[in-house]
Design a protein around this motif. Sequence first.
Motif, mmCIF file in Angstrom:
data_model
loop_
_atom_site.group_PDB
_atom_site.id
_atom_site.type_symbol
_atom_site.label_atom_id
_atom_site.label_comp_id
_atom_site.label_asym_id
_atom_site.label_seq_id
_atom_site.Cartn_x
_atom_site.Cartn_y
_atom_site.Cartn_z
ATOM 1 N N SER A 141 0.833 -1.197 0.000
ATOM 2 C CA SER A 141 0.000 0.000 0.000
ATOM 3 C C SER A 141 0.873 1.255 0.000
ATOM 4 O O SER A 141 0.409 2.329 -0.348
ATOM 5 C CB SER A 141 -0.937 -0.010 1.204
ATOM 6 N N ARG A 142 2.113 1.134 0.393
ATOM 7 C CA ARG A 142 3.023 2.272 0.328
ATOM 8 C C ARG A 142 3.714 2.371 -1.022
ATOM 9 O O ARG A 142 4.622 3.180 -1.206
ATOM 10 C CB ARG A 142 4.099 2.145 1.410
ATOM 11 N N GLY A 143 3.352 1.499 -1.950
ATOM 12 C CA GLY A 143 3.913 1.574 -3.287
ATOM 13 C C GLY A 143 5.257 0.884 -3.431
ATOM 14 O O GLY A 143 5.951 1.060 -4.428
ATOM 15 N N THR A 144 5.625 0.076 -2.458
ATOM 16 C CA THR A 144 6.886 -0.665 -2.556
ATOM 17 C C THR A 144 6.602 -2.078 -3.052
ATOM 18 O O THR A 144 5.699 -2.740 -2.539
ATOM 19 C CB THR A 144 7.572 -0.739 -1.176
ATOM 20 N N ASP A 145 7.372 -2.516 -4.043
ATOM 21 C CA ASP A 145 7.244 -3.889 -4.539
ATOM 22 C C ASP A 145 8.001 -4.816 -3.591
ATOM 23 O O ASP A 145 9.222 -4.711 -3.489
ATOM 24 C CB ASP A 145 7.830 -3.979 -5.959
ATOM 25 N N PRO A 146 7.298 -5.710 -2.900
ATOM 26 C CA PRO A 146 8.001 -6.596 -1.957
ATOM 27 C C PRO A 146 8.794 -7.706 -2.655
ATOM 28 O O PRO A 146 9.562 -8.394 -2.000
ATOM 29 C CB PRO A 146 6.878 -7.182 -1.110
#
Length: 518
Positions: free
Chosen positions: A23-28
């Motif tokens: 949701s923070r826009g980081t690709d895990p």
Amino acid sequence: MKLPVEENPLYLQRVAKLGEIRSRGTDPYPRKFDYTHSLPQLVAEMGSLDSAALEQRQDQAVRACGRIVAMRGFGKACFLQLAEGGARLQVYVKKDQVPAEDFELLGMLDVGDFIGVDGPLFRTKTQELTVLVKKMTLLSKGLLPLPEKWHGLTDVELRYRQRYLDLVVNPEVRNTFVVRSRVIQELRRFLDARRYIEVETPMMHPIAGGATARPFKTFHNALGMPFFLRIAPELYLKRLIVGGLERVYEINRNFRNEGVSTQHNPEFTMLEFYQAYSDFRDLMALTEEMLTGLAETITGSRTVSYCGHTISFDSWRRFRLKEAICHFWDEKCGTAPVEEDLADAGKLERLLRSCRIEPPKDSSAGQLLGLLFETVVEEHLIQPTFIFDYPVELSPLSKKCPDDPSTVERFELYIGGFEIANAYSELNDPMDQFARFEEQVRSRGRGDDEAHEMDEDYVRALAYGMPPTAGEGIGIDRLVMILTDSRSIRDVILFPHLRPEQGRSTEAAEPVEEKPHA
RNA sequence: GGGCCGUUAGCUCAAUUGGCAGAGCAACUGACUCUUAAUCAGUAGGUUGGAGGUUCGAUUCCUCCACGGCUCACCA
């Protein structure tokens, strides 16, 4: 797909963190990470630099990555330990040194996740080499917790079933398999340097030959015929000797449908090699040179510790089989026999009974002798020991001794109390070979289902002429056990065979019959 | 295949004679900017491998089953 663990609260917590990260826009699960140094490289290159030297190169950031194996947080700072390439390195994340979003990401990380870091190296006040992180990148989020850091994973069932966890948590396990790889690499190097060529022969055999063992059966649908998984590559390798490949070796799996134990796995790795114009005594010398050099290269010493014993590769012993029985005889079983007693089946039966072993019915003198040897001698053979001159009944593929037709030119090498290698002067007399196969077939007819079958093509190959040849098989798994001080063969096989976990058995759980169906 | 032993929280292990199932680590909340198994305070976490049985009551005793370990047999 439904993960079997999705009710596990620890798993659900991490899934929640995963959602937060997304949701923070980081690709895990990003694509790649270009690192400047592997962790072993960093430790090797920078491990000896002191604080001042590291200070000097402070503007030279390194990029490194690995799995988080420890986290120690301090509110506005955190030490993490990364593992990669078999090495570990500490990294230090300080709130005032990294972008705000990186520090927030820290709160969503767990032990087990993979990250990459950028930053200069320094030494902490306890002198530990550490990356001062300027930029941190999540490389992969783990959802299941790793086993505990201090006790590690000790449940052997879990260690074998989930070897990946064993490898993550127990560093000596990784080392065992690194050693295993190096052993095979060194053996190849040794043989390649002596004009051997490596070959690959069939793993599926129409006739299971080359050893006395029960085979696994399978079925080829298109050819409409049964096959056996090979129990030994021997007969194919000797066909190659006939064909003029004078020195060949093969390193691969054999499959034997026998019981499992600390020394037996249904599939095991064997080095087999054949050398034309040589006999078994040449191979004794070659084996001594090979294994002494191997021990020295792998462990740095000619002395290794195994299960509380000290094994020295400087003290190789040689005994004839009968000599060994007399030499190692336990006086508790009565007066030691003399070698002449060991030729007579009746006397051998009496000797076995005095060792509290009931001799099997219809056994030949040679079979009884082999049994007596195992009973009396085997456990004493801790130091590298060649046992040679075996009874002909136990060796249908070996050349007879010129002065004693009841004995063949064969040796077995024992180290650590079990058999490591088996070698002989190969029988190249096609008529003798044909007769020995016939004897084996008769033995099969009497119910010995491990006796050889007739292999007519092999006899035909010999009939075209095979040079005098010596051949040997070395059990790689057992050799690695000795060199890594492993008590069980399962500790040197990455995925030893176990029964399926309850409730997860496969569709093929029922025994497969070799019946063709269209 | 036989004998013996084992299976308790994510991991490592306790639980007295059959009497409320616990600890450490991991996790969660809070404090903490040089830790090394970090520390401190608090919280949560269990169908005790499965199915039966005995009992007022079973992690504990009995039977069966599953999986594993050791060992014997077989083999390398």
